[in-house]
Design a protein around this motif. Structure first.
Motif, PDB file in Angstrom:
ATOM      1  N   SER A  62       1.035  -1.513   0.030  1.00  0.00           N
ATOM      2  CA  SER A  62       0.030   0.540   0.138  1.00  0.00           C
ATOM      3  C   SER A  62       0.551   1.604   0.346  1.00  0.00           C
ATOM      4  CB  SER A  62      -1.097   0.554   1.301  1.00  0.00           C
ATOM      5  OG  SER A  62      -0.649  -0.014   2.412  1.00  0.00           O
ATOM      6  N   PHE A  63       1.716   1.521   0.865  1.00  0.00           N
ATOM      7  CA  PHE A  63       2.556   2.089   0.604  1.00  0.00           C
ATOM      8  C   PHE A  63       3.135   3.194  -0.981  1.00  0.00           C
ATOM      9  CE2 PHE A  63       6.400  -0.498   0.706  1.00  0.00           C
ATOM     10  CZ  PHE A  63       7.397   0.686   0.265  1.00  0.00           C
ATOM     11  N   MET A  64       3.430   2.395  -1.662  1.00  0.00           N
ATOM     12  CA  MET A  64       3.697   2.314  -2.996  1.00  0.00           C
ATOM     13  C   MET A  64       2.114   2.763  -3.727  1.00  0.00           C
ATOM     14  SD  MET A  64       5.581  -1.304  -3.762  1.00  0.00           S
ATOM     15  CE  MET A  64       6.785  -2.066  -3.152  1.00  0.00           C
ATOM     16  N   GLY A  65       1.222   2.404  -3.620  1.00  0.00           N
ATOM     17  CA  GLY A  65       0.288   2.891  -3.995  1.00  0.00           C
ATOM     18  C   GLY A  65      -0.168   4.476  -3.877  1.00  0.00           C
ATOM     19  N   GLU A  66       0.322   4.963  -1.974  1.00  0.00           N
ATOM     20  CA  GLU A  66       0.250   5.880  -1.664  1.00  0.00           C
ATOM     21  C   GLU A  66       1.488   6.502  -2.410  1.00  0.00           C
ATOM     22  OE1 GLU A  66      -0.615   6.200   3.407  1.00  0.00           O
ATOM     23  OE2 GLU A  66       0.989   5.808   2.885  1.00  0.00           O
ATOM     24  N   SER A  67       1.864   6.945  -2.776  1.00  0.00           N
ATOM     25  CA  SER A  67       3.247   7.487  -3.233  1.00  0.00           C
ATOM     26  C   SER A  67       2.632   7.482  -4.744  1.00  0.00           C
ATOM     27  CB  SER A  67       4.827   6.702  -2.766  1.00  0.00           C
ATOM     28  OG  SER A  67       4.787   6.994  -2.272  1.00  0.00           O
ATOM     29  N   THR A  76      -6.328   8.268 -10.824  1.00  0.00           N
ATOM     30  CA  THR A  76      -7.265   7.497  -9.970  1.00  0.00           C
ATOM     31  C   THR A  76      -6.271   6.233  -9.934  1.00  0.00           C
ATOM     32  OG1 THR A  76      -9.192   8.013 -10.739  1.00  0.00           O
ATOM     33  CG2 THR A  76      -9.090   5.679  -9.596  1.00  0.00           C
ATOM     34  N   VAL A  77      -5.748   6.214  -8.445  1.00  0.00           N
ATOM     35  CA  VAL A  77      -5.000   5.086  -8.471  1.00  0.00           C
ATOM     36  C   VAL A  77      -5.779   3.481  -7.412  1.00  0.00           C
ATOM     37  CG1 VAL A  77      -2.274   4.253  -7.183  1.00  0.00           C
ATOM     38  CG2 VAL A  77      -2.739   6.516  -8.171  1.00  0.00           C
ATOM     39  N   LEU A  78      -5.241   2.401  -8.162  1.00  0.00           N
ATOM     40  CA  LEU A  78      -6.070   1.515  -7.540  1.00  0.00           C
ATOM     41  C   LEU A  78      -5.333   0.491  -7.273  1.00  0.00           C
ATOM     42  CD1 LEU A  78      -8.499   0.427 -11.114  1.00  0.00           C
ATOM     43  CD2 LEU A  78      -9.377   1.802  -8.905  1.00  0.00           C
ATOM     44  N   LEU A  79      -5.392  -0.478  -5.502  1.00  0.00           N
ATOM     45  CA  LEU A  79      -4.766  -1.018  -5.265  1.00  0.00           C
ATOM     46  C   LEU A  79      -5.560  -2.480  -5.149  1.00  0.00           C
ATOM     47  CD1 LEU A  79      -3.692   0.515  -2.008  1.00  0.00           C
ATOM     48  CD2 LEU A  79      -2.295  -0.075  -3.883  1.00  0.00           C
ATOM     49  N   PRO A  80      -5.229  -3.192  -6.612  1.00  0.00           N
ATOM     50  CA  PRO A  80      -5.672  -4.666  -6.204  1.00  0.00           C
ATOM     51  C   PRO A  80      -6.126  -5.140  -4.521  1.00  0.00           C
ATOM     52  CG  PRO A  80      -3.492  -4.338  -7.775  1.00  0.00           C
ATOM     53  CD  PRO A  80      -4.522  -2.898  -6.914  1.00  0.00           C
ATOM     54  N   ASP A  81      -5.403  -5.508  -3.842  1.00  0.00           N
ATOM     55  CA  ASP A  81      -5.501  -5.663  -2.893  1.00  0.00           C
ATOM     56  C   ASP A  81      -4.810  -4.484  -1.161  1.00  0.00           C
ATOM     57  OD1 ASP A  81      -5.280  -7.044   0.354  1.00  0.00           O
ATOM     58  OD2 ASP A  81      -5.651  -9.537  -0.627  1.00  0.00           O
ATOM     59  N   PRO A  82      -6.486  -3.952  -0.971  1.00  0.00           N
ATOM     60  CA  PRO A  82      -5.610  -3.160   0.026  1.00  0.00           C
ATOM     61  C   PRO A  82      -5.152  -3.407   1.053  1.00  0.00           C
ATOM     62  CG  PRO A  82      -7.944  -3.217  -0.298  1.00  0.00           C
ATOM     63  CD  PRO A  82      -7.936  -4.161  -1.395  1.00  0.00           C
ATOM     64  N   THR A  83      -5.331  -4.625   1.809  1.00  0.00           N
ATOM     65  CA  THR A  83      -5.012  -5.086   3.247  1.00  0.00           C
ATOM     66  C   THR A  83      -3.245  -5.209   2.496  1.00  0.00           C
ATOM     67  OG1 THR A  83      -5.440  -7.635   2.434  1.00  0.00           O
ATOM     68  CG2 THR A  83      -6.812  -6.497   3.243  1.00  0.00           C
ATOM     69  N   SER A  84      -2.528  -5.124   1.258  1.00  0.00           N
ATOM     70  CA  SER A  84      -1.070  -5.687   1.105  1.00  0.00           C
ATOM     71  C   SER A  84      -0.569  -4.528   1.654  1.00  0.00           C
ATOM     72  CB  SER A  84      -1.419  -5.769  -0.826  1.00  0.00           C
ATOM     73  OG  SER A  84      -0.069  -5.920  -0.671  1.00  0.00           O
ATOM     74  N   ASP A  85      -0.038  -4.455   2.624  1.00  0.00           N
ATOM     75  CA  ASP A  85       1.032  -3.294   3.910  1.00  0.00           C
ATOM     76  C   ASP A  85       2.481  -4.071   4.214  1.00  0.00           C
ATOM     77  OD1 ASP A  85       0.938  -0.938   5.064  1.00  0.00           O
ATOM     78  OD2 ASP A  85      -0.528  -1.809   6.684  1.00  0.00           O
ATOM     79  N   CYS A  86       3.404  -3.394   3.800  1.00  0.00           N
ATOM     80  CA  CYS A  86       3.973  -3.267   4.012  1.00  0.00           C
ATOM     81  C   CYS A  86       4.498  -3.359   5.783  1.00  0.00           C
ATOM     82  CB  CYS A  86       5.480  -2.363   3.495  1.00  0.00           C
ATOM     83  SG  CYS A  86       6.904  -2.698   3.859  1.00  0.00           S
ATOM     84  N   PRO A  87       5.049  -4.461   6.143  1.00  0.00           N
ATOM     85  CA  PRO A  87       5.100  -3.934   7.804  1.00  0.00           C
ATOM     86  C   PRO A  87       6.287  -2.673   8.351  1.00  0.00           C
ATOM     87  CG  PRO A  87       5.115  -6.341   7.784  1.00  0.00           C
ATOM     88  CD  PRO A  87       5.371  -5.501   6.673  1.00  0.00           C
ATOM     89  N   MET A  88       7.140  -2.974   7.570  1.00  0.00           N
ATOM     90  CA  MET A  88       8.252  -1.976   7.539  1.00  0.00           C
ATOM     91  C   MET A  88       7.919  -0.729   7.961  1.00  0.00           C
ATOM     92  SD  MET A  88      11.388  -1.130   5.778  1.00  0.00           S
ATOM     93  CE  MET A  88      12.749  -2.414   5.738  1.00  0.00           C
ATOM     94  N   ALA A  89       6.655  -0.783   6.748  1.00  0.00           N
ATOM     95  CA  ALA A  89       6.370   1.003   6.614  1.00  0.00           C
ATOM     96  C   ALA A  89       5.711   1.652   8.083  1.00  0.00           C
ATOM     97  CB  ALA A  89       5.560   0.552   5.693  1.00  0.00           C
TER      98      ALA A  89
END
Ligand code: 13P
Ligand code: SF4
Length: 306
Positions: A62-67, A76-89
Motif C-alpha cells: 500500500s505505501f507504493m500506491g499511496e506514493s 485514480t490509483v487502484l490497489l488490487p488488494d488494499p490489505t497488502s501492507d509492508c510491516p516495515m512501513a
C-alpha cells in the motif's frame, strides 16, 4: 474463467478504463508478465509521474500506491488488494522524529520510501535502496536520522562515513530471516556462486555479499555478469525477470521463505476485480498528501540530478 480469459478481460478493461498496470519485482510471475511497467520502488515512483493514462493499477504494497497517489493526485490509483501492507512501513514514529529534531540542530530526516505517508510527512527527503547512498552523500546536513529501516541505514552509513547517523529500529521481516549463518550454509552448498544481497539484509549477510543493491541492481548484476551461479538474498520474485533476461543462469535461494506475503496477496483475479469495480481506490487527506509530497519530490529531483 481460465487464465487466458482472465488476462483477455484485464486487457479489455485496461483499454475501456484508460488504465495502466505497474508491478513491483516481488509480485507473482503471472502479475509481472501482465504488467505494463515492472520495476524497483524508485523506478515505479518515477514512472508513475510520466504515464498518460488516467488510472494506475498499482500491484505492490500500500505505501507504493499511496506514493503514486501523492505524486499524481489527479489520477485514480487502484490497489488490487488494499490489505497488502509492508510491516516495515509503520516502524517509525512522529514522537521519535520530534525527539531527534530537538536534540540535533543540523539534522536531515531521511525516510526510506517503504513508509506510510503518515511518517513521510515529517521527513526532509525520501530515498529508495537504489538512490539512498547518493542522496544522503549530497545532503548539506551533518546528522542523518535514517528511518524506518536500520539495515539499509547502517549500509548507507558505511558508504558515507563523513556523516553522523542516528538509526531507528525498523526492519523487513522477510529479509531478516536470512541470517549470516544461513548464507554461509548456502555458500558451502554452492561454492563458486556469487552472493547478491538487498541492503535490507542484516550486516552479517551483507558482509558475505559480492554485490549489494536494489532489486533492479541485483537483476542487472546477474544479467551483465560473466558468472553463471548466484545466491540471491532478496525476495524471490526477482527470479522472474532474471529468467527473462538470462534463462541459462542458475540462481539459488538462501531459504525457501524469501517471499513477501503482502506482495504475494496480489493475484490476476484481484487485478481484474479492481478494474471491473473500482472498489479499492487510494484516497488521501489533502493536507497529509501535500506534506508527504515534499520529501518524495525532493527525492525525485535529487535522484534525477545525478
Ligand atoms: P527495491 O526498492 O529494491 O525494489 O525494494 C523494495 C522492497 O520492498 C524491498 O523489500
Ligand atoms: Fe516490506 Fe519487506 Fe515486503 Fe519489502 S519485502 S514490502 S520491506 S515486508
Amino acid at each position: 474463467m481460465t487464465k487466458t480469459e482472465l488476462i483477455n478481460e484485464i486487457q479489455k478493461l485496461k483499454q475501456e478504463k484508460d488504465a495502466v498496470i505497474l508491478a513491483h519485482y516481488y509480485l507473482d510471475d503471472d502479475v509481472q508478465a501482465l504488467a505494463d511497467y515492472i520495476g524497483d520502488s524508485y523506478y515505479l515512483s518515477e514512472v508513475a509521474t510520466t504515464i498518460p493514462q488516467k488510472v494506475i493499477v498499482f500491484c505492490g504494497v500500500s505505501f507504493m500506491g499511496e506514493s503514486a497517489k501523492i505524486l499524481n493526485p489527479e489520477k485514480t490509483v487502484l490497489l488490487p488488494d488494499p490489505t497488502s501492507d509492508c510491516p516495515m512501513a509503520h516502524m517509525a514514529s512522529a514522537e521519535n522524529i520530534q525527539k531527534v529534531r530537538e536534540e540535533y540542530d543540523d539534522v536531515a530526516v531521511v525516510c526510506y520510501i517503504n513508509s506510510t505517508a503518515d511518517i513521510k510527512q515529517y521527513a526532509d527527503v525520501c530515498v529508495t535502496s537504489a538512490n539512498a547512498m547518493r542522496i544522503v552523500r549530497n545532503l548539506p546536513q551533518k546528522n542523518i536520522y535514517f528511518i524506518p529501516d536500520q539495515n539499509l541505514g547502517r549500509f548507507v552509513a558505511k558508504q558515507v562515513p563523513e556523516k553522523h547517523f542516528i538509526f531507528n529500529d525498523g526492519y523487513c521481516p522477510v529479509h531478516v530471516q536470512m541470517t549470516g549463518e544461513l548464507v554461509a550454509k548456502a555458500k558451502a552448498e554452492h561454492p563458486g556462486a556469487l552472493v547478491l544481497a538487498h541492503p535490507e539484509c542484516t550486516p552479517d549477510v551483507l558482509e558475505q555479499a559480492d554485490y549489494i543493491g536494489s532489486t533492479s541492481g541485483i537483476i542487472k548484476y546477474v544479467t551483465d555478469s560473466a558468472e553463471n551461479q548466484f545466491i540471491i538474498a532478496t525476495e524471490l520474485g526477482v527470479l522472474y525477470q532474471i529468467r527473462q533476461n538470462c534463462p541459462d543462469k542458475q540462481c539459488f535461494a538462501v531459504i525457501p521463505e524469501q517471499i513477501c506475503p503482502d506482495m504475494r496477496k496480489i493475484t490476476l483475479e484481484k487485478v481484474a476485480s479492481v478494474l471491473r469495480n473500482f472498489d479499492h481506490t487510494v484516497e488521501m487527506d489533502a493536507e497529509l498528501s501535500q506534506k508527504a509530497h515534499a520529501p518524495l519530490i525532493k527525492m525525485l529531483e535529487l535522484a534525477r540530478k545525478e
